[in-house]
Enzyme design. Sequence first.
Site, short mmCIF file in Angstrom:
data_model
loop_
_atom_site.label_atom_id
_atom_site.label_comp_id
_atom_site.label_asym_id
_atom_site.label_seq_id
_atom_site.Cartn_x
_atom_site.Cartn_y
_atom_site.Cartn_z
N THR A 150 -25.61 -42.45 -61.98
CA THR A 150 -25.63 -42.88 -62.78
C THR A 150 -24.78 -42.22 -63.82
OG1 THR A 150 -28.18 -42.64 -63.14
CG2 THR A 150 -26.95 -42.37 -65.23
N SER A 163 -28.46 -42.19 -56.06
CA SER A 163 -28.47 -40.28 -55.10
C SER A 163 -30.03 -40.96 -54.86
CB SER A 163 -28.68 -39.35 -55.94
OG SER A 163 -29.02 -39.24 -56.41
N ASP A 204 -30.96 -37.48 -59.01
CA ASP A 204 -32.22 -37.94 -58.26
C ASP A 204 -32.00 -36.29 -57.24
OD1 ASP A 204 -33.54 -39.74 -60.42
OD2 ASP A 204 -33.45 -41.33 -59.14
#
Length: 316
Positions: A21, A68, A102
């Site tokens: 992100t 990820s 993540d």
Amino acid sequence: MPTSSDPILRPGVAVLGTGGTIAGVATGDPSLPGYTAGALGVDALLERVPALKRLAAVEAEQVANIDSKDMDVAVWCRLAQRVAHWLAQPQIAGCVVTHGSDTLEETAYFLHLVHRSSKPVVLTAAMRPATALDADGPQNLLDAVRTAISPVARGLGAVCVLQGRVHAARDVTKARADSIDAFASGERGPIGRLRGDDVEIWRRVPDEAGAPFEVPDPARWRRVDLLVSHAGADGRLLRSALRDADRPHGVVIAGTGNGTIHSEIESAMAEARAQGVRIEIASRVGPLHGGAGDGLNAVKLRVRMLLELAAAGVGA
Ligand code: ASP
């Protein structure tokens, strides 16, 4: 007269981009979940933080550009090799890795376990895409670079810097999915923080037993599954994995509470052990200090088992 903006006086930092992100771009498409992770290159992220130029002589490298959630061992190995390459350069004080939130904790712990330099590797992420008005990535990136060049971060191995806090790779976890303050280090808490330009480290994490590991050759990676014990479990997932042609060499089970396991899974575990499968227990509640999982959560226990099985040449 040299000034602090001369490359010769500024410490070197290698910033390695992997996506997430922090490199995300809003899609503007209402049918998509707001943004696409891993859309901008690492150079574009650095351009958004002009203050970096005064702080450090930055080298940038794009190692991957993925969400990820899709992280895999091929990217881990490439990343570990590039981190080792940069840290071996005398002008480089430390490495920064930009990553999705993540699986940040898994990559951080992997890099920590294979880390061989006294120079730090600092992972960072963001909860808002780079194109958001209130993006959190630029400040996190600046803080990560500050940490990577700080003498107090030497000898820490891999750490994660988010929201002004420094977390040990062993302890950090993504604890919230819908808050900018998404990362926590459980009962132990962060190991330090950033105060303005200063990096404070309050405690140092003991060395990991058995580390550093070698970065495994591709042929040495073995399958390690991760299962969860839960009400109504029947052990079928584990039994069906045992029937696979490439059955797992290791299984981590996230048990309930203190690492207790449903009796139906326990009988499947006995069958797995009889076939030579290594089984380790963590807790689905999180790390248990002095209990199951050696104080690691289940995903990190799995990372360590992957490296241990590769180091032992299991199944070779
Ligand atoms: N799915 C994204 C990733 O992990 C989430 C993030 O970066 O916050 O790449």
